[in-house]
Write an enzyme that holds these catalytic residues in place. Sequence first.
Site, PDB file in Angstrom:
ATOM      1  N   SER A 102      33.823  -8.795  -6.690  1.00  0.00           N
ATOM      2  CA  SER A 102      34.721  -9.827  -7.209  1.00  0.00           C
ATOM      3  C   SER A 102      35.282 -10.670  -6.079  1.00  0.00           C
ATOM      4  O   SER A 102      35.485 -10.174  -4.958  1.00  0.00           O
ATOM      5  CB  SER A 102      35.871  -9.129  -7.937  1.00  0.00           C
ATOM      6  OG  SER A 102      36.910 -10.030  -8.187  1.00  0.00           O
ATOM      7  N   TYR A 114      42.820  -2.480  -7.951  1.00  0.00           N
ATOM      8  CA  TYR A 114      41.535  -2.925  -8.515  1.00  0.00           C
ATOM      9  C   TYR A 114      40.655  -3.537  -7.417  1.00  0.00           C
ATOM     10  O   TYR A 114      39.484  -3.170  -7.251  1.00  0.00           O
ATOM     11  CB  TYR A 114      41.761  -3.938  -9.647  1.00  0.00           C
ATOM     12  CG  TYR A 114      40.494  -4.677 -10.038  1.00  0.00           C
ATOM     13  CD1 TYR A 114      39.480  -4.016 -10.732  1.00  0.00           C
ATOM     14  CD2 TYR A 114      40.283  -6.011  -9.675  1.00  0.00           C
ATOM     15  CE1 TYR A 114      38.297  -4.673 -11.066  1.00  0.00           C
ATOM     16  CE2 TYR A 114      39.113  -6.677 -10.010  1.00  0.00           C
ATOM     17  CZ  TYR A 114      38.124  -6.002 -10.711  1.00  0.00           C
ATOM     18  OH  TYR A 114      36.954  -6.649 -11.030  1.00  0.00           O
ATOM     19  N   LYS A 122      36.884  -2.382  -5.449  1.00  0.00           N
ATOM     20  CA  LYS A 122      35.680  -3.199  -5.211  1.00  0.00           C
ATOM     21  C   LYS A 122      35.311  -3.175  -3.726  1.00  0.00           C
ATOM     22  O   LYS A 122      34.134  -3.084  -3.367  1.00  0.00           O
ATOM     23  CB  LYS A 122      35.909  -4.636  -5.697  1.00  0.00           C
ATOM     24  CG  LYS A 122      36.073  -4.749  -7.214  1.00  0.00           C
ATOM     25  CD  LYS A 122      34.818  -4.304  -7.946  1.00  0.00           C
ATOM     26  CE  LYS A 122      34.975  -4.325  -9.452  1.00  0.00           C
ATOM     27  NZ  LYS A 122      33.826  -3.726 -10.166  1.00  0.00           N
TER      28      LYS A 122
HETATM   29  N1  LIG Z   1      35.516 -10.534 -16.010  1.00  0.00           N
HETATM   30  C1  LIG Z   1      35.919 -10.836 -14.784  1.00  0.00           C
HETATM   31  O1  LIG Z   1      36.805 -11.686 -14.609  1.00  0.00           O
HETATM   32  C2  LIG Z   1      35.304 -10.163 -13.577  1.00  0.00           C
HETATM   33  C3  LIG Z   1      35.427 -10.782 -12.327  1.00  0.00           C
HETATM   34  C4  LIG Z   1      34.867 -10.153 -11.207  1.00  0.00           C
HETATM   35  C5  LIG Z   1      34.241  -8.919 -11.347  1.00  0.00           C
HETATM   36  N2  LIG Z   1      34.154  -8.338 -12.578  1.00  0.00           N
HETATM   37  C6  LIG Z   1      33.482  -7.028 -12.688  1.00  0.00           C
HETATM   38  O2  LIG Z   1      32.349  -7.157 -13.529  1.00  0.00           O
HETATM   39  C7  LIG Z   1      32.120  -5.946 -14.242  1.00  0.00           C
HETATM   40  C8  LIG Z   1      32.023  -6.229 -15.717  1.00  0.00           C
HETATM   41  O3  LIG Z   1      33.237  -6.857 -16.148  1.00  0.00           O
HETATM   42  P1  LIG Z   1      33.449  -7.375 -17.631  1.00  0.00           P
HETATM   43  O4  LIG Z   1      34.350  -8.554 -17.545  1.00  0.00           O
HETATM   44  O5  LIG Z   1      32.169  -7.502 -18.324  1.00  0.00           O
HETATM   45  O6  LIG Z   1      34.311  -6.156 -18.197  1.00  0.00           O
HETATM   46  P2  LIG Z   1      34.190  -5.354 -19.578  1.00  0.00           P
HETATM   47  O7  LIG Z   1      35.384  -4.475 -19.659  1.00  0.00           O
HETATM   48  O8  LIG Z   1      33.900  -6.272 -20.701  1.00  0.00           O
HETATM   49  O9  LIG Z   1      32.876  -4.468 -19.315  1.00  0.00           O
HETATM   50  C9  LIG Z   1      32.922  -3.232 -18.635  1.00  0.00           C
HETATM   51  C10 LIG Z   1      32.208  -2.218 -19.508  1.00  0.00           C
HETATM   52  O10 LIG Z   1      32.185  -0.967 -18.814  1.00  0.00           O
HETATM   53  C11 LIG Z   1      32.464   0.062 -19.730  1.00  0.00           C
HETATM   54  N3  LIG Z   1      33.007   1.161 -18.928  1.00  0.00           N
HETATM   55  C12 LIG Z   1      34.146   1.204 -18.184  1.00  0.00           C
HETATM   56  N4  LIG Z   1      34.261   2.408 -17.602  1.00  0.00           N
HETATM   57  C13 LIG Z   1      33.182   3.129 -17.968  1.00  0.00           C
HETATM   58  C14 LIG Z   1      32.738   4.433 -17.688  1.00  0.00           C
HETATM   59  N5  LIG Z   1      33.451   5.266 -16.911  1.00  0.00           N
HETATM   60  N6  LIG Z   1      31.564   4.849 -18.227  1.00  0.00           N
HETATM   61  C15 LIG Z   1      30.826   4.028 -19.014  1.00  0.00           C
HETATM   62  N7  LIG Z   1      31.202   2.780 -19.323  1.00  0.00           N
HETATM   63  C16 LIG Z   1      32.375   2.344 -18.806  1.00  0.00           C
HETATM   64  C17 LIG Z   1      33.442  -0.535 -20.731  1.00  0.00           C
HETATM   65  O11 LIG Z   1      33.407   0.151 -21.982  1.00  0.00           O
HETATM   66  C18 LIG Z   1      32.920  -1.957 -20.848  1.00  0.00           C
HETATM   67  O12 LIG Z   1      31.962  -2.072 -21.887  1.00  0.00           O
HETATM   68  C19 LIG Z   1      33.250  -5.005 -13.848  1.00  0.00           C
HETATM   69  O13 LIG Z   1      32.793  -4.177 -12.789  1.00  0.00           O
HETATM   70  C20 LIG Z   1      34.318  -5.949 -13.337  1.00  0.00           C
HETATM   71  O14 LIG Z   1      35.180  -5.316 -12.410  1.00  0.00           O
HETATM   72  C21 LIG Z   1      34.667  -8.924 -13.692  1.00  0.00           C
END
Ligand SMILES: NC(=O)c1ccc[n+]([C@@H]2O[C@H](COP(=O)([O-])OP(=O)(O)OC[C@H]3O[C@@H](n4cnc5c(N)ncnc54)[C@H](O)[C@@H]3O)[C@@H](O)[C@H]2O)c1
Length: 339
Positions: A125, A149, A153
């Site tokens: 991120s 958080y 990362k």
């Molecule tokens: N959305 C943003 O703004 C953003 C920005 C930068 C990085 N990210 C990163 O991208 C990735 C995806 O983010 P997103 O926005 O799609 O989030 P999201 O919450 O929609 O998706 C994450 C998924 O992981 C699953 N999950 C969490 N812990 C788990 C575990 N222990 N075992 C199995 N499944 C698990 C959740 O059920 C969910 O479906 C994450 O790593 C997040 O940190 C997101």
Amino acid sequence: MATILLTGATGYIASHTWLELLAAGYDVVGLDDFSNSSPEVLNRLARLSGRAPVFERANVCDAAAVDAVFARHRVDAVVHFAALKSVGESTQQPLRYYANNVGGLLTLCTAMRAHGVNRIVFSSSATVYGKPETLPIREDAATGATNPYGETKLVGEKILRDVCAAEAGWQAGILRYFNPVGAHESGRLGEDPRGVPNNLMPYVAQVAVGRRARLSVFGDDYDTPDGTGVRDYIHVVDLALGHVAALRRLLATPGSLLVNLGTGRGYSVLELIAAYEKASARAVPYDIVARRPGDIDSCYADPALAHAELGWQATRGLDAMCADSWRWQSLNPHGFDAA
Ligand SMILES: NC(=O)c1ccc[n+]([C@@H]2O[C@H](COP(=O)([O-])OP(=O)(O)OC[C@H]3O[C@@H](n4cnc5c(N)ncnc54)[C@H](O)[C@@H]3O)[C@@H](O)[C@H]2O)c1
């Protein structure tokens, strides 16, 4: 064609990536524990792709369950999305964040190693840049997390760098996302936050659709053209295509990769609201309130390295981001589970 294991597969970014991987000819095995997503996503993916999703319900921290997934499926590479992602929550529940985000990565890499899988793409991120000293932000800028958080990362990146240095053949693609927004253009897949949205666009979408009365804009005295914070919003489908490009590169060429995935262009909160009002033909009433501690003036990527390394660049602009978000929000006003 290669088979890709997606963790966090039914989440917002992974579900869009799943579709783009299928469209590019890859086979996909999805893994999720539904802790922050809905099983209905699988029905949507089936309808949109015309294929039955291959899916494993498992917690990525559960070593036996993850090992069993690798035993059941031939996997060529992993994209690790599964993580908890709320900055605010991470400051109140740091142990839960470290256990899930760092523990999950360790469990996953251990299972990969046991099964001879050594290519991984990791969701990092822009938050790892903390308060950037220069803009646009290049990958060689200083890093420093300002909350647990972001720290998870940075630690995740470090673990992968150390494993790649120690073990011949390991390759990591570390992707630092800027601000993912928008939805699939079908309107059948999108972001469905539980509770009060943490991010701006889903909040704006819920105000436009009438689920919430007004938006709070945190500060209008930042050092930006209109005083509100400027961020690099990236369409989730462009982001998904960035993962396809990163996998293609890891599967074709030795070596690891660390790139920003952003557009290189920043928009202010007020610009985003105006674009959303235009796309939705709805008013988005807002109040200017105090700054949030820890927020910064501006944050946008230098996306040149991703272009050079992957031949990838974002092509969808703010109007498409808002139009696609609005299509999703208006077709699914209460998200997946009310379908
Ligand atoms: N959305 C943003 O703004 C953003 C920005 C930068 C990085 N990210 C990163 O991208 C990735 C995806 O983010 P997103 O926005 O799609 O989030 P999201 O919450 O929609 O998706 C994450 C998924 O992981 C699953 N999950 C969490 N812990 C788990 C575990 N222990 N075992 C199995 N499944 C698990 C959740 O059920 C969910 O479906 C994450 O790593 C997040 O940190 C997101």
